[in-house]
Enzyme design. Structure first.
Site, PDB file in Angstrom:
ATOM      1  N   LYS A 116       0.845  -1.192   0.000  1.00 23.55           N
ATOM      2  CA  LYS A 116       0.000   0.000   0.000  1.00 23.55           C
ATOM      3  C   LYS A 116       0.879   1.241   0.000  1.00 23.55           C
ATOM      4  CE  LYS A 116      -3.677  -1.970   2.850  1.00 23.55           C
ATOM      5  NZ  LYS A 116      -5.004  -2.114   2.314  1.00 23.55           N
ATOM      6  N   GLU A 200      -2.574   6.875   8.134  1.00 21.40           N
ATOM      7  CA  GLU A 200      -3.423   7.809   7.400  1.00 21.40           C
ATOM      8  C   GLU A 200      -4.249   8.611   8.379  1.00 21.40           C
ATOM      9  OE1 GLU A 200      -5.971   5.686   4.691  1.00 21.40           O
ATOM     10  OE2 GLU A 200      -4.304   5.128   3.398  1.00 21.40           O
ATOM     11  N   HIS A 235     -13.957  -3.241   9.355  1.00 21.72           N
ATOM     12  CA  HIS A 235     -13.347  -2.860   8.078  1.00 21.72           C
ATOM     13  C   HIS A 235     -13.460  -3.949   7.027  1.00 21.72           C
ATOM     14  CE1 HIS A 235     -11.971   0.698  10.034  1.00 21.72           C
ATOM     15  NE2 HIS A 235     -11.328  -0.009  10.941  1.00 21.72           N
ATOM     16  N   ARG A 292      -6.887  -8.146  -8.586  1.00 18.10           N
ATOM     17  CA  ARG A 292      -7.530  -9.459  -8.730  1.00 18.10           C
ATOM     18  C   ARG A 292      -9.018  -9.230  -8.938  1.00 18.10           C
ATOM     19  NH1 ARG A 292     -10.069  -8.897  -3.784  1.00 18.10           N
ATOM     20  NH2 ARG A 292      -8.731  -8.047  -2.183  1.00 18.10           N
TER      21      ARG A 292
HETATM   22  P1  ADP Z   1      -7.866  -3.529   3.412  1.00 19.10           P
HETATM   23  O1  ADP Z   1      -6.951  -3.682   2.228  1.00 19.10           O
HETATM   24  O2  ADP Z   1      -7.309  -4.196   4.638  1.00 19.10           O
HETATM   25  O3  ADP Z   1      -9.274  -3.910   3.127  1.00 19.10           O
HETATM   26  P2  ADP Z   1      -8.315  -0.720   2.961  1.00 19.10           P
HETATM   27  O4  ADP Z   1      -7.188   0.209   2.854  1.00 19.10           O
HETATM   28  O5  ADP Z   1      -8.974  -1.159   1.693  1.00 19.10           O
HETATM   29  O6  ADP Z   1      -7.831  -2.002   3.779  1.00 19.10           O
HETATM   30  O7  ADP Z   1      -9.403  -0.134   3.917  1.00 19.10           O
HETATM   31  C1  ADP Z   1     -10.507  -0.885   4.348  1.00 19.10           C
HETATM   32  C2  ADP Z   1     -11.609  -0.006   4.916  1.00 19.10           C
HETATM   33  O8  ADP Z   1     -11.130   0.776   6.006  1.00 19.10           O
HETATM   34  C3  ADP Z   1     -12.149   1.021   3.963  1.00 19.10           C
HETATM   35  O9  ADP Z   1     -13.158   0.484   3.163  1.00 19.10           O
HETATM   36  C4  ADP Z   1     -12.678   2.086   4.878  1.00 19.10           C
HETATM   37  O10 ADP Z   1     -13.918   1.714   5.429  1.00 19.10           O
HETATM   38  C5  ADP Z   1     -11.718   2.069   6.023  1.00 19.10           C
HETATM   39  N1  ADP Z   1     -10.674   3.085   5.827  1.00 19.10           N
HETATM   40  C6  ADP Z   1      -9.535   2.932   5.139  1.00 19.10           C
HETATM   41  N2  ADP Z   1      -8.795   4.059   5.175  1.00 19.10           N
HETATM   42  C7  ADP Z   1      -9.483   4.939   5.912  1.00 19.10           C
HETATM   43  C8  ADP Z   1      -9.239   6.294   6.346  1.00 19.10           C
HETATM   44  N3  ADP Z   1      -8.128   6.930   6.029  1.00 19.10           N
HETATM   45  N4  ADP Z   1     -10.178   6.901   7.110  1.00 19.10           N
HETATM   46  C9  ADP Z   1     -11.313   6.255   7.451  1.00 19.10           C
HETATM   47  N5  ADP Z   1     -11.587   4.983   7.101  1.00 19.10           N
HETATM   48  C10 ADP Z   1     -10.686   4.325   6.339  1.00 19.10           C
END
Ligand code: ADP
Length: 674
Positions: A116, A200, A235, A292
């Site tokens: 990431k 973040e 999440h 994917r």
């Molecule tokens: P993963 O790859 O583990 O699924 P992601 O980066 O796709 O992680 O994030 C998963 C979820 O976490 C997102 O769909 C969102 O709901 C929440 N999320 C991610 N980043 C943030 C952020 N900066 N602020 C608030 N919620 C976040």
């Protein structure tokens, strides 16, 4: 096009890929672990190769073994599905070296998006908008703490190699950062073999909107519109829909174009998803790209009328994309619900066990493809009745996908489809999903990632259920089992009873198998008249067996007030599972003739919520703890579960140490309540 491919996955996605192959006349090879020897995906493929032990590391993650299986069976290509090796660059390059086509993006694109942190650096260069944060190489804890302080709390810690929400920790205060960092790193190392993190700014009330992209080897890249996956727990996505509700056409187009730019920046080929986080005002930021096919791809298939697995196969075989951007259309609305074996009210803990009864709504035939015909209800599942949900893999039972001309139509269909889901065995989230899809915020499309938490009271709290009707059916099933026809004398004779003024009176004691509630039903029978006494009311009662094996019917009351109920009842020992009026209820018969269960449970007994491993012991014998204080951390299914003190008190004994494997329900510590 290929003649034969190997599917390096299991469960519903392996079955899903096999279905498209069958339609296209491509032969399929399944791989399976010990636990999956009799699995549905093995039966769904033409050939199958055993690749090792039940743990994923001993089977579905064994690169060499899978390549060997492809070689031995003459498969020309490998479809990795999602999860397992789908985003593993070593696997993609091992395929390349073996002269086998990897049905996915080029190794470089996986590598670029696999971290990431590195992906963010690339996106920054390609002018794709990013959430403020830190994604540097320096992982010194003191530096990370300073970065977090500077970004400003709350911040979100993510495993750079992460996925599936694993490792993510929200940190609200400076003081909590160090502990959260340690926990995030531990989970990241266990899940991904890499403990690098990024930070973040944690956005409040954001939406998760993602764009499906597709690229071929001839320089074409298109987007297949958007999906909203905001409804999440821990999440992880629970409900997904396409298109994302309420987006202005310009925002939709801008996101699509940003996603295409992101894909082009890494030389992408095949199916990919660019995930954005969106604020209330419609601003969107790149989160990550999944290289994917996604779990939720069916909703995109529903609104575009396309088969994305077919597109993957065509692109991997070197064909150009079947359609150009201006030939793609998005029609109607689709919603997917993930049906899981889990305990929503217990923090969504996975649940395991054999599916003693499994009934899904009738899915219309899978007729996607060039004709563009759409199914109104589609079930993607890798599990059949009689199969077991084990702790080895993701506990998903099925994906339920519905389509409607409008969102409201799709919602109505989803509600009915969920009512038709019946599962006996592991705990499931079906009832939770029912509440979710009928909740005001979801129905009105007020979506954000905090929806479940914010509405926890109504989603998890007590709800009215048709208890009286379900009890009437449970009693009917019990009386049938214990002997005799409805009109016969035997049901009464088979159970303990007594005679009162010439009538037979029979009390059946039931309790909620999971809670405290007790339900007493008293039958009286005087000649042909039966009455049922429950909840302070005595009413006429009639019952009968329906046509099907588990079907029962009953009426309570008479004349104008008669309530007629029909449903299905499945007895699992003395626990009777009743499905009626769109609800699922369970009652345990208190067989007074049998041994009374030993209900003695000492106060402060602390047991493992599921089988797993102890990874941290946070207290020593003699410790005085507050209510809720963390005591032991367990790991199960690659996730951490913290066992907290149920009340303030003193820890008198710690029964397990770090590294110990514990069984479901094993007592972990002994406490004395204060
Ligand atoms: P993963 O790859 O583990 O699924 P992601 O980066 O796709 O992680 O994030 C998963 C979820 O976490 C997102 O769909 C969102 O709901 C929440 N999320 C991610 N980043 C943030 C952020 N900066 N602020 C608030 N919620 C976040």
């Amino acid at each position: 096009m290929f003649n034969k491919i190997l599917i390096a996955n299991r469960g519903e996605i392996a079955c899903r890929v096999a279905a498209t192959c069958r339609r296209l006349g491509i032969a399929t090879v399944a791989v399976y672990s010990d636990a999956d020897a009799g699995a549905k995906h093995v039966a769904a493929c033409d050939e199958a190769v055993h690749i090792g032990g039940s743990a994923a590391a001993e089977s579905y993650l064994r690169i060499e073994r899978i390549i060997e299986a492809a070689r031995a069976t003459g498969a020309e290509a490998i479809h990795p599905g999602y999860g397992f090796l789908s985003e593993n660059e070593d696997f993609a390059s091992a395929c390349e070296q073996a002269g086998i086509v990897f049905i996915g993006p080029p190794v470089e694109a996986i590598a670029a998006m696999g971290s990431k942190a590195a992906a963010k650096a690339l996106m920054q260069a390609a002018d794709v908008p990013l959430v403020p944060g830190y994604h540097g190489d320096d992982q010194d804890p003191a530096l990370l703490q300073r970065e977090a302080d500077q970004i400003g709390y709350p911040v979100l810690l993510k495993a750079s190699a992460g996925g599936g929400g694993k490792g993510m920790r929200v940190v609200d205060r400076h003081e909590d950062f160090a502990a959260a960092l340690a926990s995030c790193k531990r989970e990241a190392a266990a899940s991904f073999g890499n403990d690098r993190v990024l930070i973040e700014k944690y956005l409040t009330r954001p939406r998760h909107v993602e764009v499906q992209v597709f690229a071929d080897r001839h320089g074409h890249t298109v987007y297949l519109f958007d999906r909203d996956c905001s409804v999440q727990r821990r999440h992880q996505k629970v409900l997904e829909e396409a298109p994302a509700p309420g987006l202005a056409a310009e925002v939709r187009r801008a996101m699509g174009e940003a996603a295409v730019a992101a894909a082009r920046a890494v030389g992408y080929v095949g199916a990919g998803t660019v995930e954005f986080i969106m604020t209330g005002s419609g601003a969107f930021y790149f989160m990550e790209m999944n290289t994917r096919l996604q779990v939720e791809h069916p909703v995109t298939e529903m609104v575009t009328g396309l088969d994305l697995v077919e597109w993957q196969l065509r692109v991997a075989a070197g064909e150009p994309l079947p359609l150009r951007q201006d030939e793609l259309t998005c029609t109607g609305h689709a919603i997917e619900a993930r049906i899981y074996a889990e305990h929503p009210a217990r923090g969504f803990l996975p649940s395991t066990g054999t599916l003693k009864h499994l009934r899904m709504p009738q899915g219309a035939a899978f007729t996607l493809g060039t004709a563009g015909e759409r199914a109104a209800v589609r079930i993607d599942s890798g599990i059949r009745e009689g199969d077991t949900i084990t702790p080895f893999y993701d506990p998903m039972i099925a994906k339920l996908i519905v389509y409607g001309a409008t969102r409201d139509e799709a919602l109505a269909r989803m509600k009915r489809a969920l009512e038709a889901c019946e599962v006996v065995g592991p705990h499931t989230n079906v009832e939770f999903l029912q509440r979710l899809v009928t909740s005001h915020p979801f129905m009105t499309g007020e979506l954000d990632t905090g929806l479940i938490e914010r509405h926890a009271d109504s989603l998890f709290g007590a709800h009215d259920k048709p208890v009286r009707e379900a009890l009437a059916l449970a009693c009917a099933a019990l009386l049938t089992r214990e002997g005799g026809a409805p009109q016969g004398r035997s049901p009464w004779d088979a159970l303990s009873h007594w005679r009162l003024n010439g009538a037979y009176t029979q009390k059946l004691a039931w309790r909620d198998p999971e809670g405290e509630a007790a339900f007493d039903v008293v039958f009286s029978r005087d000649g042909d008249t039966q009455t049922l006494h429950y909840g302070g009311k005595t009413e006429p009662y009639r019952w009968w067996r329906g046509e099907g094996a588990h079907e029962y019917g009953a009426t309570i009351g008479d004349g104008g007030s008669e309530v007629r109920t029909t449903g299905r009842v499945f007895a699992d020992g003395d626990v009777f599972h009743v499905f009626c009026n769109g609800a699922a209820l369970a009652f345990e018969w208190q067989n007074l003739l049998a041994h009374a269960a030993d209900a003695e449970h000492g106060e402060g007994r602390l047991t493992a919520p599921m089988p797993g491993k102890v990874i941290a012991v946070l207290v020593e014998p003699g410790a005085i703890v507050e209510k809720g204080a963390p005591l032991i951390v367990m790991e199960a299914m690659k996730m951490e579960h913290t066992i907290g003190a149920p009340a303030a008190g003193k820890v008198t004994e710690v029964l397990y140490g770090v590294g110990d494997q514990v069984a479901d329900g094993a007592q972990l510590l002994v406490m004395e309540a204060q």
